[in-house]
Motif scaffolding. Structure first.
Motif, PDB file in Angstrom:
ATOM      1  N   ASN A 119      31.857  40.717  29.116  1.00 43.78           N
ATOM      2  CA  ASN A 119      33.062  39.943  28.829  1.00 43.78           C
ATOM      3  C   ASN A 119      34.031  39.916  29.994  1.00 43.78           C
ATOM      4  OD1 ASN A 119      32.242  39.356  26.186  1.00 43.78           O
ATOM      5  ND2 ASN A 119      33.043  41.296  25.442  1.00 43.78           N
ATOM      6  N   GLY A 120      34.057  40.970  30.782  1.00 40.23           N
ATOM      7  CA  GLY A 120      34.975  41.059  31.909  1.00 40.23           C
ATOM      8  C   GLY A 120      34.725  40.047  33.011  1.00 40.23           C
ATOM      9  N   LEU A 121      33.626  39.288  32.932  1.00 38.56           N
ATOM     10  CA  LEU A 121      33.346  38.261  33.933  1.00 38.56           C
ATOM     11  C   LEU A 121      33.888  36.885  33.549  1.00 38.56           C
ATOM     12  CD1 LEU A 121      29.683  39.023  35.032  1.00 38.56           C
ATOM     13  CD2 LEU A 121      31.793  39.472  36.277  1.00 38.56           C
ATOM     14  N   ARG A 122      34.299  36.708  32.302  1.00 38.50           N
ATOM     15  CA  ARG A 122      34.714  35.376  31.839  1.00 38.50           C
ATOM     16  C   ARG A 122      35.833  34.793  32.689  1.00 38.50           C
ATOM     17  NH1 ARG A 122      35.239  36.712  25.490  1.00 38.50           N
ATOM     18  NH2 ARG A 122      33.094  37.333  25.155  1.00 38.50           N
ATOM     19  N   LEU A 167      35.281  44.852  40.764  1.00 38.15           N
ATOM     20  CA  LEU A 167      35.765  44.656  39.395  1.00 38.15           C
ATOM     21  C   LEU A 167      35.868  45.957  38.628  1.00 38.15           C
ATOM     22  CD1 LEU A 167      33.730  41.472  38.462  1.00 38.15           C
ATOM     23  CD2 LEU A 167      36.123  41.594  39.198  1.00 38.15           C
ATOM     24  N   GLY A 168      35.240  47.008  39.117  1.00 42.34           N
ATOM     25  CA  GLY A 168      35.298  48.293  38.423  1.00 42.34           C
ATOM     26  C   GLY A 168      34.253  48.399  37.330  1.00 42.34           C
ATOM     27  N   ASP A 169      34.491  49.340  36.434  1.00 43.34           N
ATOM     28  CA  ASP A 169      33.588  49.648  35.318  1.00 43.34           C
ATOM     29  C   ASP A 169      33.965  48.752  34.142  1.00 43.34           C
ATOM     30  OD1 ASP A 169      31.940  50.823  33.413  1.00 43.34           O
ATOM     31  OD2 ASP A 169      33.198  52.609  33.201  1.00 43.34           O
ATOM     32  N   ILE A 170      33.283  47.604  34.020  1.00 42.53           N
ATOM     33  CA  ILE A 170      33.600  46.675  32.934  1.00 42.53           C
ATOM     34  C   ILE A 170      32.403  46.435  32.053  1.00 42.53           C
ATOM     35  CG2 ILE A 170      35.448  45.507  34.213  1.00 42.53           C
ATOM     36  CD1 ILE A 170      33.492  43.190  34.718  1.00 42.53           C
ATOM     37  N   ALA A 171      32.712  46.198  30.790  1.00 43.08           N
ATOM     38  CA  ALA A 171      31.667  45.887  29.800  1.00 43.08           C
ATOM     39  C   ALA A 171      31.773  44.435  29.400  1.00 43.08           C
ATOM     40  CB  ALA A 171      31.805  46.781  28.586  1.00 43.08           C
TER      41      ALA A 171
END
Length: 156
Positions: free
Chosen positions: A133-136, A152-156
């Motif tokens: 979701n963090g790429l949207r 972007l770090g640690d994203i889910a």
């Protein structure tokens, strides 16, 4: 006695393939839901990340791509998101342009969860169930020419 978990870090290369204001996404059925992913996948030992994204995109979509530049570096640490403690991924996400006819799609080694391929308008990406979701929002920002390379770090 509890079982010891050996964590390994898996490198992957993903592609943001743009053509005429659209992005190529994989439709998928994953974890009981219909969603989208960027094409790409795991890096093989001895393979550069650029070569990995080129190979993976061709296998999954049938498209050759020109890798233009690194957009983002993303991590996923499973233990931080309710996932498996040993699941740690580092993904290099590259901006790519299709080679040849972007309308001719169909890879020879699609992912097991893949149900299709779709060119989606960049403006529509925030409303999709795109994983992670963090790429949207970073993807949607590409429609406005905003695309600095960043971690972007640690994203889910």
């Amino acid at each position: 006695m509890s079982e010891t978990v050996t964590a390994t870090v898996r490198n992957a290369a993903k592609a943001v393939i743009l053509h005429e204001g659209r992005i190529l996404l994989q439709r998928a059925h994953w974890d009981g839901r219909e969603c989208y992913f960027l094409p790409g996948g795991g890096q093989h030992p001895g393979e550069t990340l650029g070569a990995a994204v080129h190979r993976e995109v061709y296998e999954e979509t049938g498209l050759g791509v020109t890798v233009e530049r690194l957009l983002w570096l993303r991590e996923y640490v499973g233990a931080n998101h309710g996932g498996a403690p040993a699941d740690h991924r580092v993904e290099a996400i590259f901006l790519c342009r299709p080679e040849g006819d972007p309308g001719r799609l169909g890879g020879h080694a699609e992912d097991d969860v893949q149900t299709g391929l779709e060119w989606v308008k960049l403006e529509e990406v925030p409303s999709l169930d795109l994983l992670p979701n963090g790429l949207r929002n970073p993807i949607a920002d590409l429609a406005h020419g905003y695309s600095p390379t960043r971690y972007l770090g640690d994203i889910a």
